[in-house]
Design an enzyme around this catalytic site. Sequence first.
Site, PDB file in Angstrom:
ATOM      1  N   HIS A 233      36.840  19.028  63.791  1.00 62.02           N
ATOM      2  CA  HIS A 233      36.172  19.730  64.889  1.00 62.02           C
ATOM      3  C   HIS A 233      34.674  19.898  64.622  1.00 62.02           C
ATOM      4  CE1 HIS A 233      34.853  21.986  68.120  1.00 62.02           C
ATOM      5  NE2 HIS A 233      34.382  22.866  67.282  1.00 62.02           N
ATOM      6  N   TYR A 237      29.824  18.812  66.071  1.00 65.95           N
ATOM      7  CA  TYR A 237      28.514  19.480  66.108  1.00 65.95           C
ATOM      8  C   TYR A 237      27.564  18.878  65.091  1.00 65.95           C
ATOM      9  CZ  TYR A 237      31.123  22.164  69.243  1.00 65.95           C
ATOM     10  OH  TYR A 237      31.909  22.472  70.312  1.00 65.95           O
ATOM     11  N   HIS A 384      36.674  12.340  77.407  1.00 64.47           N
ATOM     12  CA  HIS A 384      35.826  13.477  77.011  1.00 64.47           C
ATOM     13  C   HIS A 384      34.834  13.082  75.923  1.00 64.47           C
ATOM     14  CE1 HIS A 384      34.725  17.370  75.282  1.00 64.47           C
ATOM     15  NE2 HIS A 384      35.365  17.086  74.165  1.00 64.47           N
ATOM     16  N   PHE A 385      35.316  12.392  74.884  1.00 69.04           N
ATOM     17  CA  PHE A 385      34.351  12.225  73.779  1.00 69.04           C
ATOM     18  C   PHE A 385      33.382  11.063  73.995  1.00 69.04           C
ATOM     19  CE2 PHE A 385      38.208  10.527  71.375  1.00 69.04           C
ATOM     20  CZ  PHE A 385      37.778   9.219  71.180  1.00 69.04           C
ATOM     21  N   HIS A 386      33.655  10.231  75.008  1.00 67.92           N
ATOM     22  CA  HIS A 386      32.630   9.217  75.276  1.00 67.92           C
ATOM     23  C   HIS A 386      31.457   9.761  76.091  1.00 67.92           C
ATOM     24  CE1 HIS A 386      35.488   6.417  73.552  1.00 67.92           C
ATOM     25  NE2 HIS A 386      34.457   5.611  73.384  1.00 67.92           N
ATOM     26  N   ARG A 447      46.553   7.789  75.219  1.00 67.68           N
ATOM     27  CA  ARG A 447      45.426   7.226  74.484  1.00 67.68           C
ATOM     28  C   ARG A 447      45.983   6.361  73.363  1.00 67.68           C
ATOM     29  NH1 ARG A 447      42.867  12.021  70.636  1.00 67.68           N
ATOM     30  NH2 ARG A 447      41.628  10.266  69.905  1.00 67.68           N
ATOM     31  N   ARG A 448      45.127   5.548  72.755  1.00 62.39           N
ATOM     32  CA  ARG A 448      45.492   4.760  71.584  1.00 62.39           C
ATOM     33  C   ARG A 448      46.757   3.941  71.801  1.00 62.39           C
ATOM     34  NH1 ARG A 448      44.599   9.235  66.764  1.00 62.39           N
ATOM     35  NH2 ARG A 448      42.419   8.727  66.500  1.00 62.39           N
TER      36      ARG A 448
HETATM   37 FE1  HAS Z   1      35.359  18.145  72.256  1.00 62.88          FE
HETATM   38  C1  HAS Z   1      38.456  16.794  71.523  1.00 62.88           C
HETATM   39  C2  HAS Z   1      36.818  21.139  73.025  1.00 62.88           C
HETATM   40  C3  HAS Z   1      32.237  19.564  72.794  1.00 62.88           C
HETATM   41  C4  HAS Z   1      33.887  15.447  70.710  1.00 62.88           C
HETATM   42  N1  HAS Z   1      36.033  16.444  71.318  1.00 62.88           N
HETATM   43  C5  HAS Z   1      37.350  16.055  71.140  1.00 62.88           C
HETATM   44  C6  HAS Z   1      37.406  14.798  70.462  1.00 62.88           C
HETATM   45  C7  HAS Z   1      36.108  14.445  70.184  1.00 62.88           C
HETATM   46  C8  HAS Z   1      35.263  15.483  70.745  1.00 62.88           C
HETATM   47  C9  HAS Z   1      35.652  13.215  69.421  1.00 62.88           C
HETATM   48  O1  HAS Z   1      39.516  22.503  72.532  1.00 62.88           O
HETATM   49  C10 HAS Z   1      38.681  14.012  70.168  1.00 62.88           C
HETATM   50  C11 HAS Z   1      39.127  13.974  68.756  1.00 62.88           C
HETATM   51  C12 HAS Z   1      40.374  13.138  68.640  1.00 62.88           C
HETATM   52  O2  HAS Z   1      40.258  11.940  68.351  1.00 62.88           O
HETATM   53  O3  HAS Z   1      41.457  13.658  68.891  1.00 62.88           O
HETATM   54  N2  HAS Z   1      34.668  19.990  72.864  1.00 62.88           N
HETATM   55  C13 HAS Z   1      35.439  21.061  73.148  1.00 62.88           C
HETATM   56  C14 HAS Z   1      34.586  22.178  73.575  1.00 62.88           C
HETATM   57  C15 HAS Z   1      33.295  21.722  73.521  1.00 62.88           C
HETATM   58  C16 HAS Z   1      33.356  20.356  73.049  1.00 62.88           C
HETATM   59  C17 HAS Z   1      35.041  23.537  74.004  1.00 62.88           C
HETATM   60  N3  HAS Z   1      33.438  17.601  71.862  1.00 62.88           N
HETATM   61  C18 HAS Z   1      32.308  18.341  72.136  1.00 62.88           C
HETATM   62  C19 HAS Z   1      31.152  17.641  71.651  1.00 62.88           C
HETATM   63  C20 HAS Z   1      31.624  16.476  71.058  1.00 62.88           C
HETATM   64  C21 HAS Z   1      33.056  16.474  71.208  1.00 62.88           C
HETATM   65  C22 HAS Z   1      29.744  18.157  71.762  1.00 62.88           C
HETATM   66  C23 HAS Z   1      30.889  15.389  70.378  1.00 62.88           C
HETATM   67  C24 HAS Z   1      29.618  15.354  70.146  1.00 62.88           C
HETATM   68  N4  HAS Z   1      37.257  18.814  72.306  1.00 62.88           N
HETATM   69  C25 HAS Z   1      37.642  20.098  72.584  1.00 62.88           C
HETATM   70  C26 HAS Z   1      39.105  20.229  72.365  1.00 62.88           C
HETATM   71  C27 HAS Z   1      39.577  18.989  71.923  1.00 62.88           C
HETATM   72  C28 HAS Z   1      38.400  18.124  71.904  1.00 62.88           C
HETATM   73  C29 HAS Z   1      39.940  21.419  72.544  1.00 62.88           C
HETATM   74  C30 HAS Z   1      41.011  18.615  71.539  1.00 62.88           C
HETATM   75  C31 HAS Z   1      41.757  18.158  72.714  1.00 62.88           C
HETATM   76  C32 HAS Z   1      43.081  17.528  72.372  1.00 62.88           C
HETATM   77  O4  HAS Z   1      44.062  17.862  73.040  1.00 62.88           O
HETATM   78  O5  HAS Z   1      43.174  16.679  71.477  1.00 62.88           O
HETATM   79  C33 HAS Z   1      32.051  22.561  73.821  1.00 62.88           C
HETATM   80  O6  HAS Z   1      31.208  22.602  72.708  1.00 62.88           O
HETATM   81  C34 HAS Z   1      31.269  22.068  74.992  1.00 62.88           C
HETATM   82  C35 HAS Z   1      30.120  22.972  75.331  1.00 62.88           C
HETATM   83  C36 HAS Z   1      29.094  22.252  76.172  1.00 62.88           C
HETATM   84  C37 HAS Z   1      28.614  22.686  77.335  1.00 62.88           C
HETATM   85  C38 HAS Z   1      27.623  21.829  78.100  1.00 62.88           C
HETATM   86  C39 HAS Z   1      26.200  22.378  78.046  1.00 62.88           C
HETATM   87  C40 HAS Z   1      25.249  21.417  78.705  1.00 62.88           C
HETATM   88  C41 HAS Z   1      24.045  21.044  78.234  1.00 62.88           C
HETATM   89  C42 HAS Z   1      23.203  20.048  79.000  1.00 62.88           C
HETATM   90  C43 HAS Z   1      22.229  20.768  79.882  1.00 62.88           C
HETATM   91  C44 HAS Z   1      21.552  19.849  80.851  1.00 62.88           C
HETATM   92  C45 HAS Z   1      20.272  19.976  81.230  1.00 62.88           C
HETATM   93  C46 HAS Z   1      19.739  19.027  82.234  1.00 62.88           C
HETATM   94  C47 HAS Z   1      19.363  20.998  80.691  1.00 62.88           C
HETATM   95  C48 HAS Z   1      29.015  23.988  77.909  1.00 62.88           C
HETATM   96  C49 HAS Z   1      23.485  21.594  76.969  1.00 62.88           C
HETATM   97  C50 HAS Z   1      19.093  19.810  83.352  1.00 62.88           C
HETATM   98  C51 HAS Z   1      19.008  19.013  84.563  1.00 62.88           C
HETATM   99  C52 HAS Z   1      19.559  19.340  85.753  1.00 62.88           C
HETATM  100  C53 HAS Z   1      19.371  18.481  86.947  1.00 62.88           C
HETATM  101  C54 HAS Z   1      20.384  20.548  85.950  1.00 62.88           C
HETATM  102 CU    CU Z   2      37.066  20.334  68.609  1.00 60.92          CU
END
Ligand code: HAS
Ligand code: CU
Length: 563
Positions: A233, A237, A384-386, A447-448
């Site tokens: 996990h 980050y 999600h992760f792509h 998947r996979r």
């Molecule tokens: Fe995830 C599974 C939950 C973020 C990567 N995640 C994965 C896997 C990967 C991955 C690789 O709770 C699969 C692993 C595997 O092979 O099984 N993930 C989350 C949560 C977040 C999250 C709660 N994940 C990431 C990030 C990753 C990543 C970052 C890679 C870099 N994820 C999970 C969970 C699983 C999971 C479960 C397991 C699921 C399962 O069943 O297997 C949070 O950190 C996300 C928070 C992000 C936000 C977005 C904020 C937006 C921003 C951009 C702002 C845009 C602007 C543009 C300023 C709330 C900062 C402005 C312009 C305008 C026009 C408005």
């Molecule tokens: Cu995670």
Amino acid sequence: MSVVIGAEREAAPAMAWAAQKRLMSLFLIAGFSALMIGAAIGPLQALNYADVNAYPFLRPVLESYYEGLTIHGVLNAYVFTFFVTSGLLVYLPARELELEPNMPIWWTSFGLMAIGAVMLLYAMFDNSSSVLWTFYPPLKGSPYFYFGMTLLTLGSMVPLAGVMDLRTRWKRANPGKGTPLVTYMSAATLLMWLLAALGAAAELIIELDPWSLGLTKHVDPIIGRTLFWWTGHPIVYFWLMPAYVSWYAFLPREAGGKLVSDPMARLTFALLLVFSMPVGTHHQLQDPGIAPVIKAIIAGLTLSVALPSLITAFTLGLSLEYAGRRRGGRGWIGWFTALPWKNPSVAAQVLAMITFIFGGAGGIVNGSFQLDNIVHNTTWIPGHFHITVGTAVTMTFMGLSFWMIPHLTGRALFSRKLALISIWLWFIGMSVFSLGMHWAGLFGVPRRAWVSELPHSEYTHVYGVAHFPLILVGVGGVILWGATAAFYVVFFGSLFGGKRNETPVHIPFTEFLAGPEGSRLAAILEYLWPITGLTFLVTIAAYLPVLIPFFQHQTFAPGWMVW
Ligand code: HAS
Ligand code: CU
């Protein structure tokens, strides 16, 4: 031509400078070369889901979908990110503080990772280790795989010593002053990774390395999985935080503005350090042997890890708006269109941010205990992760390379136009691919799975209901081939064929609207080691209730080679 103009901070002696630039270039070249192989294989997997089975034509280079998928995951998720990050998080602080980093430490990191990467490549390409990027036991690969992974992991932890040494020297020379922002962010990232990597390091060194050598006969798969997700996990980050370094410290300036708040950037990094660690069990919400109450608590904690990213969205959204308005943008949308979209580095990072809004939203779905029942182990998860690591992080690194290669080599970007094309194609390809993957996942497509190996009638019978989204997956993959080709022409073209720059390209360190001076928050957050200690305690508290029952009821399995 210089892509961006930055501050004049480059006063270190020229010779030492040249050596640092060379090593930083090596980190970039190693990382991006890994991504090139990994990204070239990716579309084959996308085509698999669209019922195009390319693997029989690729033997003996690739024997199966699973071999390709392992190479793709390991090279992109570990080798690419570790090399780029281990370079950046030493080089950028050194430049910011105008100090020479400890070169033997930095070289040690490079050397360990290079040996590890070669061992991994050997183990994967001889088809002895198609254990996928999670290398879950009791799938059993060759010792080269596990020892390679061990060296790669250890090598990625070494830069912490480099950045802490820089920070200590700077603090000694500047008593009473707070750590400058890029150094602060780099230190927080690497301290988080120190705690995070302990899980996989323990799994590898205690469990998998001896087992792969035949010194032990059996492994406990569930303990292995739990230790893996201890790291698996927070590793997300460790991918994301270096991208955030670029978004906070460089993008506001590149876009023509300033970062609105330095203390908010520090708060984000400190929160990511604390919240990343205790929530790894959300990858095991569907695993047996973990009490539902613990899963519910972890699901709750998982939502906390979204908090620093929400802070980031607002802080950076405002910083970009400030930049856009300074450039003459008016009204609700005008500031956005007024951003310097012709600068490929800016375009890459803003598109990365937009994708990440959707990636983050999907993450919150995954983290919700009940919803994860529906999406776990379906194509939703790679969807999600792509758009997190595959787009938000990767496109940010691509964008960064567009000014960094000219900065490091003194050569101009090979083609600004082709750089822009590569970025837009990557953005479109990943969006289409990821939409298809999320959508198909809701139909329960696993998947996979080597689905294209099924006879066509069988494929249609089982997956016909998801036919349209699976076609999107394949189309997205093909667009990504185009993006990859365009990007690497620019990358290697700039390295080896770019014209000499007339003016040097400097690192675009941003200025702030609200700096750290006088901020109580920034002063408190300066205590990085105590925050790390606290995080360690919280992590132990989160993992003991998960691990103790597993150690009390151990289940051992022999190794399996199913490919
Ligand atoms: Fe995830 C599974 C939950 C973020 C990567 N995640 C994965 C896997 C990967 C991955 C690789 O709770 C699969 C692993 C595997 O092979 O099984 N993930 C989350 C949560 C977040 C999250 C709660 N994940 C990431 C990030 C990753 C990543 C970052 C890679 C870099 N994820 C999970 C969970 C699983 C999971 C479960 C397991 C699921 C399962 O069943 O297997 C949070 O950190 C996300 C928070 C992000 C936000 C977005 C904020 C937006 C921003 C951009 C702002 C845009 C602007 C543009 C300023 C709330 C900062 C402005 C312009 C305008 C026009 C408005
Ligand atoms: Cu995670």
